[in-house]
Scaffold this motif. Sequence first.
Motif, PDB file in Angstrom:
ATOM      1  N   ARG A 122    -101.969  52.340  12.296  1.00 14.76           N
ATOM      2  CA  ARG A 122    -101.154  51.411  13.086  1.00 14.76           C
ATOM      3  C   ARG A 122    -100.604  50.328  12.164  1.00 14.76           C
ATOM      4  N   TRP A 123    -101.460  49.851  11.289  1.00 20.39           N
ATOM      5  CA  TRP A 123    -101.064  48.773  10.395  1.00 20.39           C
ATOM      6  C   TRP A 123     -99.964  49.250   9.439  1.00 20.39           C
ATOM      7  N   LEU A 124    -100.091  50.510   8.993  1.00 23.28           N
ATOM      8  CA  LEU A 124     -99.085  51.034   8.071  1.00 23.28           C
ATOM      9  C   LEU A 124     -97.746  51.225   8.762  1.00 23.28           C
ATOM     10  N   ILE A 125     -97.784  51.680  10.009  1.00 26.46           N
ATOM     11  CA  ILE A 125     -96.522  51.824  10.755  1.00 26.46           C
ATOM     12  C   ILE A 125     -95.811  50.478  10.760  1.00 26.46           C
ATOM     13  N   ASN A 126     -96.613  49.417  10.922  1.00 26.04           N
ATOM     14  CA  ASN A 126     -96.042  48.071  10.907  1.00 26.04           C
ATOM     15  C   ASN A 126     -95.572  47.700   9.501  1.00 26.04           C
ATOM     16  N   ARG A 127     -96.313  48.145   8.506  1.00 23.50           N
ATOM     17  CA  ARG A 127     -95.926  47.845   7.129  1.00 23.50           C
ATOM     18  C   ARG A 127     -94.619  48.547   6.715  1.00 23.50           C
ATOM     19  N   TYR A 128     -94.510  49.785   7.118  1.00 24.60           N
ATOM     20  CA  TYR A 128     -93.326  50.551   6.728  1.00 24.60           C
ATOM     21  C   TYR A 128     -92.085  50.026   7.444  1.00 24.60           C
ATOM     22  N   ASP A 129     -92.318  49.474   8.635  1.00 28.47           N
ATOM     23  CA  ASP A 129     -91.185  49.103   9.465  1.00 28.47           C
ATOM     24  C   ASP A 129     -90.424  47.928   8.857  1.00 28.47           C
ATOM     25  N   ILE A 130     -89.162  48.148   8.534  1.00 25.98           N
ATOM     26  CA  ILE A 130     -88.401  47.096   7.874  1.00 25.98           C
ATOM     27  C   ILE A 130     -87.947  46.013   8.854  1.00 25.98           C
ATOM     28  N   THR A 131     -87.999  46.311  10.139  1.00 23.01           N
ATOM     29  CA  THR A 131     -87.504  45.320  11.103  1.00 23.01           C
ATOM     30  C   THR A 131     -88.569  44.318  11.521  1.00 23.01           C
ATOM     31  N   GLY A 132     -89.854  44.688  11.339  1.00 26.10           N
ATOM     32  CA  GLY A 132     -90.924  43.781  11.762  1.00 26.10           C
ATOM     33  C   GLY A 132     -91.242  43.861  13.238  1.00 26.10           C
ATOM     34  N   ILE A 133     -90.557  44.750  13.945  1.00 26.12           N
ATOM     35  CA  ILE A 133     -90.797  44.855  15.399  1.00 26.12           C
ATOM     36  C   ILE A 133     -92.149  45.503  15.676  1.00 26.12           C
ATOM     37  N   ALA A 134     -92.468  46.522  14.877  1.00 31.41           N
ATOM     38  CA  ALA A 134     -93.706  47.268  15.109  1.00 31.41           C
ATOM     39  C   ALA A 134     -94.903  46.328  15.140  1.00 31.41           C
ATOM     40  N   GLY A 135     -94.952  45.411  14.157  1.00 26.86           N
ATOM     41  CA  GLY A 135     -96.072  44.483  14.067  1.00 26.86           C
ATOM     42  C   GLY A 135     -96.211  43.677  15.349  1.00 26.86           C
ATOM     43  N   LYS A 136     -95.088  43.264  15.928  1.00 27.36           N
ATOM     44  CA  LYS A 136     -95.136  42.465  17.159  1.00 27.36           C
ATOM     45  C   LYS A 136     -95.762  43.267  18.289  1.00 27.36           C
ATOM     46  N   PHE A 137     -95.377  44.540  18.375  1.00 34.52           N
ATOM     47  CA  PHE A 137     -95.934  45.400  19.433  1.00 34.52           C
ATOM     48  C   PHE A 137     -97.427  45.625  19.231  1.00 34.52           C
ATOM     49  N   PHE A 138     -97.799  45.940  17.982  1.00 32.29           N
ATOM     50  CA  PHE A 138     -99.205  46.261  17.740  1.00 32.29           C
ATOM     51  C   PHE A 138    -100.093  45.046  17.919  1.00 32.29           C
ATOM     52  N   ARG A 139     -99.563  43.880  17.591  1.00 32.74           N
ATOM     53  CA  ARG A 139    -100.408  42.689  17.629  1.00 32.74           C
ATOM     54  C   ARG A 139    -100.515  42.089  19.026  1.00 32.74           C
ATOM     55  N   SER A 140     -99.588  42.417  19.895  1.00 36.75           N
ATOM     56  CA  SER A 140     -99.650  41.796  21.220  1.00 36.75           C
ATOM     57  C   SER A 140     -99.251  42.772  22.313  1.00 36.75           C
ATOM     58  N   VAL A 141    -100.178  42.999  23.229  1.00 36.17           N
ATOM     59  CA  VAL A 141     -99.905  43.888  24.358  1.00 36.17           C
ATOM     60  C   VAL A 141     -98.763  43.337  25.180  1.00 36.17           C
ATOM     61  N   GLN A 142     -98.821  42.018  25.409  1.00 40.78           N
ATOM     62  CA  GLN A 142     -97.814  41.399  26.273  1.00 40.78           C
ATOM     63  C   GLN A 142     -96.410  41.716  25.778  1.00 40.78           C
ATOM     64  N   THR A 143     -96.210  41.469  24.477  1.00 34.57           N
ATOM     65  CA  THR A 143     -94.883  41.710  23.922  1.00 34.57           C
ATOM     66  C   THR A 143     -94.457  43.145  24.197  1.00 34.57           C
ATOM     67  N   GLU A 144     -95.380  44.074  23.929  1.00 33.71           N
ATOM     68  CA  GLU A 144     -95.012  45.464  24.076  1.00 33.71           C
ATOM     69  C   GLU A 144     -94.704  45.810  25.528  1.00 33.71           C
ATOM     70  N   VAL A 145     -95.609  45.421  26.431  1.00 31.32           N
ATOM     71  CA  VAL A 145     -95.431  45.807  27.827  1.00 31.32           C
ATOM     72  C   VAL A 145     -94.171  45.163  28.408  1.00 31.32           C
ATOM     73  N   TRP A 146     -93.969  43.873  28.093  1.00 29.66           N
ATOM     74  CA  TRP A 146     -92.784  43.219  28.631  1.00 29.66           C
ATOM     75  C   TRP A 146     -91.494  43.820  28.078  1.00 29.66           C
ATOM     76  N   THR A 147     -91.525  44.164  26.796  1.00 29.53           N
ATOM     77  CA  THR A 147     -90.337  44.791  26.225  1.00 29.53           C
ATOM     78  C   THR A 147     -90.020  46.092  26.968  1.00 29.53           C
ATOM     79  N   VAL A 148     -91.076  46.875  27.200  1.00 28.34           N
ATOM     80  CA  VAL A 148     -90.885  48.142  27.908  1.00 28.34           C
ATOM     81  C   VAL A 148     -90.288  47.882  29.291  1.00 28.34           C
ATOM     82  N   ILE A 149     -90.880  46.920  29.998  1.00 23.37           N
ATOM     83  CA  ILE A 149     -90.412  46.652  31.359  1.00 23.37           C
ATOM     84  C   ILE A 149     -88.957  46.167  31.345  1.00 23.37           C
ATOM     85  N   ILE A 150     -88.669  45.228  30.446  1.00 24.63           N
ATOM     86  CA  ILE A 150     -87.308  44.681  30.408  1.00 24.63           C
ATOM     87  C   ILE A 150     -86.292  45.759  30.041  1.00 24.63           C
TER      88      ILE A 150
END
Lengths: 600, 387
Positions: B93-121
């Motif tokens: 999971r951490w590497l997916i975030n590391r490879y990701d050049i946008t930095g979005i992955a890290g936000k999703f992995f580090r916070s459920v809220q961010t991920e779930v709300w993004t999905v809902i929105i």
Amino acid sequence: MRIGVFFCQVDQEKLINLDQIIKYADNLPGVVYTRIFGVKPKLNPEELSILLKEYAFERIVIAGDSPGYFKPVFAKAMALAGGNPHEVQLASFREHGARGEEAVERAKGILACASYAVPYSLAAIPKGAPVHPSTLIIGGGVAGIQAALELADAGKPVYLVERTGTIGGHMAMFDKTFPTLDCAACILTPKMVAVGQHDMIRLLTNAAVEGVSGIPGSYKVKVRTRARCVDLTSCISCGLCSEVCPVKVISEFDAGISQRKAIYIPFPQAVPNVYMVDADHCTYIQSDGKKCGVCLKKCPKECINLNESDLVEEIEVGNIILATGYDILDASIIPQYGYGIYPNVITAIEFERLTNASGTTGGKIVTKTMQVNKRTGEKEWIFDSTGPSPKNVAIIHCVGSRDKKYNGYCSRVCCMYSLKFSHLVKEKIPEVNCYEFYIDMRAFGKGYEEFAERIREEGTFVVRGRSATVSMDNGNMVVKGEDIVQDKVVEFPVDLVVLAVGLVPAKGTVELCTLLGLTRDPDGWFSELDYNGNPTDTERGGIYVAGMCQGPKDIPDTVAQGSAVAAGVLRSITSGRGIGHHSNLMLSEIEARAKSIHTF
Amino acid sequence: MAIRVNPRLIEDLNRFGAADVQMCYHCGDCSAVCVHTDDMFRFPRKSMRQLQMGLEKRLDTALEPWLCYYCGQCSDQCPREAHPGETMMSLRRWLINRYDITGIAGKFFRSVQTEVWTVIIMGLLTALAALGYHLFSGSIYVVDGPDAFLPSHIVHMFDIALGSVLGIILLLNALHMWSLTMKEGGEASIPWWLYIKSILQLPLHFFTQKRYAECITTKKSGLYMPWIIHLGLMWGYVTMLVLVMVFLPYLQKGPEIFWPAHIFGYLASIGLLTGVFYFIRSRLIRKYAQYHKSHSTDWVFVILLALITITGILQHIFHRTGLPVAANITYLLHLMVVVPWLLRMPFSKWAHLVYRPLAMYFAAVRKNAYAWQEKKQRSFSPDLQPI
Ligand SMILES: Cc1cc2nc3c(=O)[nH]c(=O)nc-3n(C[C@H](O)[C@H](O)[C@H](O)COP(=O)(O)OP(=O)(O)OC[C@H]3O[C@@H](n4cnc5c(N)ncnc54)[C@H](O)[C@@H]3O)c2cc1C
Ligand code: HEM
Ligand code: SF4
Ligand code: SF4
């Protein structure tokens, strides 16, 4: 008198409900001020002295667990404030056993005594309660033996109750002891003989404690001595009975690697040096006297009585010492090492018997040979002194220890005895390859680190990384593990695997706990009163713990505790005031006694 | 050169699920039982150590996490309950975030809220867009053809556009992975032809996941679980993806069944359904080590996939049984899940479909490079013994 009470704790454990105690303190005569300082407060004598001066305290009580820690600061502050620094009193809750159910009541008593500047033990223990001079020791390992000798030599009568047919415990099974490689028997046997011959010691072997009643200083104990069926005084241990006995049983003393008869002596130097009958396996007893009985005719002294029954007696003692030692964890519950499946995977205790000069192979280290049992026709693997010597030996540390699936704790002696094994193997089979698989080398004692170095120099391969599995590959055993120093996953073909299996409290520990009203620590060993301050006392005054039964330890520590408990017992007998910690007085009585001692 | 440690690394990894790393006392049991550990790539113990020490630079250039197939054997054996398998999972999971050049992955992995709300929105925005379109054209009573509520040619165009953007991000991330693991991480310089030599590793591992089948627990399970389930799921998914991306107009023809396209759809649905059912069930009953601990992203991943599968199947059924309104509503729901799912792709667990085969490929290249260099060195100095 103007008294100030300050509550200070040295550690986080909040065992006591302070609210009630503070209320109580406020109502104690003379107390004008109470205050909670909390856990490890940073106290400054100058600042404190201002407070002390303001209230003009004539006495200060520091209350809590181990409050002695704060005494210097308060004494200084008291001096600065112009008061009497000798009037700083301690109310030591934990040290005086204020824990568990009665913690609060006990703490109140302790506090009351401190406020009168009267030692708690003086006020709380019924004065002059006669202490019976005899002592009961349960367990005849080296701990029990040491304590028995100390007390008996001091002229006090001792009952030594041992479950098996001989005293000696585990140490009697060993050949050499680490780190000195002294001969274990040379140290132990003289002590055992001394116990057997001592006027002040009554030895009850093959016996068990069945009931205890009374209070510290005066216990009544029911002891059952199982029928030995051989007369203790007339047997000359000639062994003729054993020669003719047709029944073979796995030998407990030999850790299961050899057999004994149904009438037997655990080992030649046993104390008492008398044969005994294993009623569960004796054909005569099992058939109600209809069959066998051949030994009866053979005995030249006519000292065998197969119809003997158990003897239950009640003894009176003032103090009780627990020295029940340990057992080895059952290695067959740990699947990855194949114990019980591969014949040449053995436990440490089996190895001790294998390498012991008085053992079944005469001390020769061999691998097992296959034999067909004539009676059952089944294949069996046995140690035979003519068997082949191993060429590669693996010793695996921490088997079942420091392992959350089995024992989370460190068994403390395995690293060192494993190194001892390497030495013994290399000494007896010079061309052998010996591997020690370890995680952390716990060589913590005097001379231990040097011993570990010596073993390395002797050419043992010490592999950092507990091996993960023992498996069979084309009839060869293979130990596989990661050598974390070399950074390689490695496989070693070996022909003997010794498992340094962890230690557990002796069987019957739980029962003894209920019988005596003791508690066990989370790992199952008997709880001591205070790990640092009173390691051999228990919260039941009058009951002590010594040796392995209090927690894993080596022989030197065990012997030291054996002597230490004797000191505790002698203290209680000579002071004539019962024993330290457990008071059966009511709080009001303690208050009254403290007050009277104070005015007096 | 000395490596700078990052003492806070372990705290960060905690949020990716590696909670018990500090328990490890390096007995090496886990590495010894892992079938995928070898002379060049040793794990999970070594990764545990690097994590404990905070050797961030070592870890983000590591291939090891991708060589682990999380069979859970190591966690089962670990005497300290340090959960080495879950550590490898967290490192992925951490590497997916590391490879990701946008930095979005890290936000999703580090916070459920961010991920779930993004999905809902994202889901709601999709619905809004569809309804907006509905204001101008399309009828809720029509499922196929140009007048449809959601006409397939528009959806198709949208799919392709979205797919391309995300494909490009994923490609860039993969390139980043290459530069981290092969440029910074590889000790040896690697000649280009070695990349050619091992290229077949890519399709091999993508289509078979054969190392999954080699795990001890997989073999012990008798039916090659969960490898076989995953294989079905993966094939189902790829089939469906091709159907949607290339043949969507055929797929949405109707209402009669168009066998040449739909038969693939049915087979794919079976694979997908059993897959999501199996993984959700396993995560609920938590019998095996690899499902003991579920990171929030694990749940989001399987639940979204389950929703996509179920709404897709329902839409198909309603469409073919003459229930156009129901079909259109389920279709809308379907798209409301598909869009966030696709948008998450390069930033979520699912990126493993690219990283895993790549890692296997890179590992093979590195091994070959190492062997090649040793040979070269030996030919220069014949006395030099290999260590
Ligand atoms: C393989 C091995 C090798 C070792 N080698 C060394 C060494 O080289 N050097 C060293 O310093 N230490 C060594 N040790 C540690 C050593 O064995 C212990 O420190 C020591 O034996 C502890 O003595 P003990 O009297 O407390 O317990 P034990 O020796 O276990 O004695 C307890 C006695 O109590 C009896 N008993 C138990 N329960 C009851 C009951 N309910 N009623 C009555 N009797 C009971 C038992 O039968 C036994 O006789 C070794 C340990 C092992 C396992
Ligand atoms: C379209 C492609 C793929 C899809 C849809 C897919 C889907 C999934 C799903 C649903 C899981 C289970 C998650 C869970 O446990 O809850 C999973 C796990 C896994 N997949 Fe895939 N996968 C794909 C491609 C691949 C490829 C190409 C590989 C290997 C080369 C692979 C290897 C694994 C492994 C080893 C696991 C288990 C360990 C882990 O969760 O990391 N997958 N995948
Ligand atoms: S098995 Fe557990 S304790 Fe041992 S090295 Fe692996 S993670 Fe660490
Ligand atoms: S989960 Fe399986 S594949 Fe991954 S490191 Fe552990 S044993 Fe190896």
